[in-house]
Design a protein around this motif. Structure first.
Motif, mmCIF file in Angstrom:
data_model
loop_
_atom_site.group_PDB
_atom_site.id
_atom_site.type_symbol
_atom_site.label_atom_id
_atom_site.label_comp_id
_atom_site.label_asym_id
_atom_site.label_seq_id
_atom_site.Cartn_x
_atom_site.Cartn_y
_atom_site.Cartn_z
ATOM 1 N N SER A 153 0.822 -1.209 0.000
ATOM 2 C CA SER A 153 0.000 0.000 0.000
ATOM 3 C C SER A 153 0.855 1.257 0.000
ATOM 4 N N VAL A 154 2.078 1.144 0.573
ATOM 5 C CA VAL A 154 2.969 2.304 0.669
ATOM 6 C C VAL A 154 4.337 1.877 0.126
ATOM 7 N N PRO A 155 4.559 1.993 -1.175
ATOM 8 C CA PRO A 155 5.786 1.455 -1.790
ATOM 9 C C PRO A 155 7.074 2.060 -1.235
ATOM 10 N N GLN A 156 7.032 3.304 -0.752
ATOM 11 C CA GLN A 156 8.249 3.965 -0.291
ATOM 12 C C GLN A 156 8.541 3.718 1.182
ATOM 13 N N LEU A 157 7.765 2.867 1.841
ATOM 14 C CA LEU A 157 7.911 2.610 3.273
ATOM 15 C C LEU A 157 9.276 2.004 3.584
ATOM 16 N N GLU A 158 9.930 2.510 4.643
ATOM 17 C CA GLU A 158 11.247 2.020 5.037
ATOM 18 C C GLU A 158 11.221 1.222 6.338
ATOM 19 N N GLN A 159 10.288 1.541 7.221
ATOM 20 C CA GLN A 159 10.220 0.857 8.513
ATOM 21 C C GLN A 159 8.786 0.430 8.790
ATOM 22 N N LEU A 160 8.576 -0.870 9.049
ATOM 23 C CA LEU A 160 7.244 -1.401 9.291
ATOM 24 C C LEU A 160 7.236 -2.190 10.595
ATOM 25 N N THR A 161 6.310 -1.826 11.489
ATOM 26 C CA THR A 161 6.142 -2.533 12.757
ATOM 27 C C THR A 161 4.685 -2.933 12.883
ATOM 28 N N ILE A 162 4.430 -4.237 13.012
ATOM 29 C CA ILE A 162 3.072 -4.747 13.216
ATOM 30 C C ILE A 162 3.110 -5.699 14.399
ATOM 31 N N GLN A 163 2.600 -5.235 15.521
ATOM 32 C CA GLN A 163 2.606 -6.025 16.738
ATOM 33 C C GLN A 163 1.193 -6.048 17.308
ATOM 34 N N GLY A 164 1.035 -6.596 18.508
ATOM 35 C CA GLY A 164 -0.266 -6.571 19.161
ATOM 36 C C GLY A 164 -0.722 -7.930 19.627
ATOM 37 N N VAL A 165 -1.928 -7.957 20.157
ATOM 38 C CA VAL A 165 -2.502 -9.176 20.716
ATOM 39 C C VAL A 165 -2.648 -10.245 19.647
ATOM 40 N N VAL A 166 -2.999 -9.817 18.462
ATOM 41 C CA VAL A 166 -3.315 -10.746 17.394
ATOM 42 C C VAL A 166 -2.169 -10.784 16.384
ATOM 43 N N PRO A 167 -1.849 -11.943 15.829
ATOM 44 C CA PRO A 167 -0.796 -11.987 14.802
ATOM 45 C C PRO A 167 -1.291 -11.449 13.466
ATOM 46 N N TYR A 168 -0.381 -10.910 12.698
ATOM 47 C CA TYR A 168 -0.698 -10.338 11.390
ATOM 48 C C TYR A 168 -0.699 -11.456 10.343
ATOM 49 N N VAL A 169 -1.730 -11.447 9.480
ATOM 50 C CA VAL A 169 -1.869 -12.462 8.443
ATOM 51 C C VAL A 169 -2.072 -11.770 7.100
ATOM 52 N N PHE A 170 -1.396 -12.247 6.074
ATOM 53 C CA PHE A 170 -1.571 -11.705 4.733
ATOM 54 C C PHE A 170 -1.513 -12.850 3.733
ATOM 55 N N ASP A 171 -1.922 -12.568 2.510
ATOM 56 C CA ASP A 171 -1.957 -13.576 1.452
ATOM 57 C C ASP A 171 -0.600 -13.597 0.739
ATOM 58 N N ARG A 172 0.136 -14.672 0.901
ATOM 59 C CA ARG A 172 1.467 -14.767 0.271
ATOM 60 C C ARG A 172 1.394 -14.735 -1.246
ATOM 61 N N SER A 173 0.279 -15.232 -1.810
ATOM 62 C CA SER A 173 0.181 -15.292 -3.274
ATOM 63 C C SER A 173 0.086 -13.907 -3.902
ATOM 64 N N LEU A 174 -0.234 -12.873 -3.102
ATOM 65 C CA LEU A 174 -0.340 -11.516 -3.633
ATOM 66 C C LEU A 174 0.994 -10.776 -3.620
ATOM 67 N N LEU A 175 2.023 -11.366 -3.028
ATOM 68 C CA LEU A 175 3.339 -10.733 -3.044
ATOM 69 C C LEU A 175 3.896 -10.801 -4.464
ATOM 70 N N CYS A 176 4.244 -9.627 -5.010
ATOM 71 C CA CYS A 176 4.642 -9.631 -6.417
ATOM 72 C C CYS A 176 5.766 -8.663 -6.740
ATOM 73 N N GLU A 177 6.302 -7.973 -5.722
ATOM 74 C CA GLU A 177 7.331 -6.987 -6.024
ATOM 75 C C GLU A 177 8.239 -6.806 -4.812
ATOM 76 N N HIS A 178 9.434 -6.293 -5.051
ATOM 77 C CA HIS A 178 10.348 -6.000 -3.962
ATOM 78 C C HIS A 178 9.898 -4.746 -3.228
ATOM 79 N N PHE A 179 10.123 -4.742 -1.919
ATOM 80 C CA PHE A 179 9.741 -3.602 -1.097
ATOM 81 C C PHE A 179 10.985 -2.828 -0.673
ATOM 82 N N SER A 180 10.761 -1.566 -0.361
ATOM 83 C CA SER A 180 11.882 -0.706 0.034
ATOM 84 C C SER A 180 12.163 -0.760 1.531
ATOM 85 N N LEU A 181 11.572 -1.696 2.218
ATOM 86 C CA LEU A 181 11.711 -1.786 3.667
ATOM 87 C C LEU A 181 13.146 -2.065 4.084
#
Length: 582
Positions: A153-181
């Motif tokens: 959603s944010v291609p120029q993102l450099e630092q990403l933190t996702i924490q909390g009570v619940v674990p983060y889940v995403f669809d691996r099949s939608l990964l299609c490009e390198h990120f700038s993280l």
């Protein structure tokens, strides 16, 4: 000479502002006069709305943020006790845009609209994103397994933190490009998602990942990993075997251009001895004289013996509590969580240096075994060695109907550092004295309702409960609540989880709600009720009636409040959770 408020110099105002949060500054001083409003513009770069009331929040979002949104560089919305603040931000204030925002921190109970918010409201400047997931029930994660990764959603993102009570889940099949993280700190559901994500992070320098479950890890997936030439810090906390962790590290560091300067591993192992990762050759190859912290739980098919490692034992502690089970860890212990599997731990453990500083980082302990809380020697050593301990979790021991020979109220010491106590499965066991008797500073308590009501007759004086500020009550039964709420006059955060048995009633109203607010309204700021059974008769109209009855009960006591209803699946049954905060 009388000095008027307007005559005070700017420097004095700035000294006053140093003691206030950005939200308090703008809520108190914005638009008083032209001079103060101009002075406040330099404080608009950081806007923290996480710890304010709903009245302040609504005022700031409606009247202040629209005038300063172009100045905001860092924005914080919501916290674990301000239910729905972020969702309200999306729905009630759609015109807010932050074109120069570089850092965003949000705490949310609903992930549905985050992607849309990031794309439409945050411009192209966002470099840091911090998300705290507060989903009230883990079962609703299923609906998010088709979502794209937030970095897309944010291609120029450099630092990403996702924490909390619940674990983060995403669809691996939608990964299609390198990120700038460059830096990630993630709480994921599965190890396999972490491995898939590494394919798309070629610029990664700092990796901190916690995984709750072992996914289906195919070693062929690990073999396809490309080297990460900039990686210098790697932290992993999960259930992956050390063999897989070693293979992963060998591949991502295989270019040989740079070594790690920090390696931290919290894993489990099914082999003994652990030569797979704890050996001198591996560390010399991939660790550049940096810091190495580890904790391995070992479950072996062969009897455990004293570990023979390929590295120096000068900073290693280990404990074999059973013939087939053990622990091995670096000292001083670097992680905040620790497990103790027997009340004989302090007799069996071997430390090179036995002092309090070895465990000064530990803040949370889970006690396994049935007799630990009645062993005075064990509890005394626990309070002596774990000097930073704030949370203790244990299962109430199983006993016959006879009282246990050890009585906690007779012990001549206290565990003063504890702030949070979590007691599991207590309703199925006999009445035993709780560890609450030895923890005078506990302010957070999680306990089953039946056991708690039994304790009310044991603990004298009843003022023992007046210290509690956050209370979670499991298997709540509203038929026996007549005197319950009066025991906790100072509770600020209350969570009631209803029983899941078949006899749980269908309802369109909550008979106890008036008693609750009459007893607690002076201090209560958030209320969460979960596992609410759906109305049986009347379909959607009964559900509407239940929500309306609850809303009217709330507004009798609170004029400004936020109410959120969430649908959830519990054991294939439809249940509701209601979240209320002022």
């Amino acid at each position: 000479m009388i000095t008027k408020f307007d005559a005070l110099p700017n420097e004095l105002f700035m000294c006053i502002f140093d003691y206030l949060t950005s939200a308090d500054i703008f809520y108190s001083f914005f638009n008083l006069n032209k001079r103060l409003t101009q002075l406040l513009n330099q404080y608009a770069s950081i806007m923290d709305l996480s710890c304010i009331s709903w009245m302040q929040y609504d005022y700031i979002c409606k009247l202040i943020l629209p005038t300063i949104q172009d100045y905001v560089i860092k924005l914080c919305i919501g916290n674990q006790f301000r239910y729905g603040q972020y969702e309200c931000f999306l729905n009630e204030y759609p015109n807010l845009r932050f074109h120069h925002l570089e850092s965003l921190t949000i705490s949310c109970i609903d992930q549905d609209n985050i992607h849309q918010h990031l794309k439409q409201r945050c411009g192209l400047m966002l470099k840091q994103l911090h998300i705290n997931l507060l989903e009230p029930n883990l079962n609703v994660i299923k609906c998010y397994e088709t979502q794209e990764f937030y970095g897309q959603s944010v291609p120029q993102l450099e630092q990403l933190t996702i924490q909390g009570v619940v674990p983060y889940v995403f669809d691996r099949s939608l990964l299609c490009e390198h990120f700038s993280l460059h830096s990630i700190s993630l709480h994921l559901k599965r190890d396999s998602d972490f491995i898939a994500l590494l394919y798309y992070l070629p610029l990664l320098t700092d990796c901190h990942v916690t995984c709750d479950e072992r996914g289906t890890i195919n070693q062929d997936e690990i073999y396809y990993l490309e080297p990460l030439p900039y990686l210098v810090k790697f932290q992993y906390f999960g259930t992956m075997l050390t063999t897989d962790v070693r293979l992963l590290l060998e591949l991502v560091l295989s270019n040989g251009k740079r070594k790690l300067n920090y390696l931290s591993l919290y894993c489990r192992e099914e082999q003994w001895p652990i030569y797979t990762i704890l050996n001198k050759q591996f560390l010399q190859t991939y660790l550049d004289n940096g810091q190495f912290e580890f904790y391995f739980k070992i479950i072996s098919q062969t009897p455990l013996i004293r570990p023979q490692l390929g590295i120096s034992m000068s900073n290693v502690g280990y404990c074999i509590t059973q013939e087939m089970f053990g622990q091995i860890y670096s000292l001083p212990f670097a992680f905040e969580k620790f497990d103790i599997f027997s009340n004989e731990y302090f007799d069996l453990v071997e430390h090179p240096i036995d002092n309090n500083h070895n465990f000064s980082s530990v803040k949370s302990i889970y006690l396994y075994g049935s007799g630990s809380i009645f062993d005075s020697h064990f509890l005394f050593k626990l309070s002596e060695m774990f000097i930073s301990l704030t949370t203790l979790e244990y299962t109430n021991p199983y006993h016959s109907l006879k009282r246990h020979p050890f009585q906690l109220h007779k012990y001549d010491f206290k565990i003063n550092q504890l702030k949070s106590l979590i007691i599991h499965h207590s309703q199925y066991y006999s009445i035993t004295e709780p560890l609450l008797l030895l923890t005078p500073n506990v302010i957070e308590l999680s306990i089953e309702y039946g056991y708690l009501m039994q304790l009310a007759s044991l603990i004298t004086p009843p003022q023992q409960f007046s210290q509690i500020r956050s209370l979670t009550v499991l298997c709540f039964n509203e038929f026996y609540e007549q005197f319950f709420f009066h025991l906790f006059p100072n509770v600020e955060h209350l969570h009631l989880s209803f029983e899941l048995i078949k006899s749980t009633i269908y309802r369109t109203h909550f008979s106890f709600i008036n008693n609750l607010f009459e007893s607690m309204r002076q201090s209560l700021s958030t209320l969460k009720m979960s596992n609410i059974k759906c109305p049986f008769d009347g379909g959607k109209y009964a559900l509407i009636a239940m929500k309306e009855n609850f809303r009217q009960s709330i507004y009798k006591y609170y004029k400004n409040a936020c109410i959120n209803w969430l649908k959830q699946e519990v054991r294939n049954k439809q249940r509701y959770t209601v979240l209320f905060s002022i």
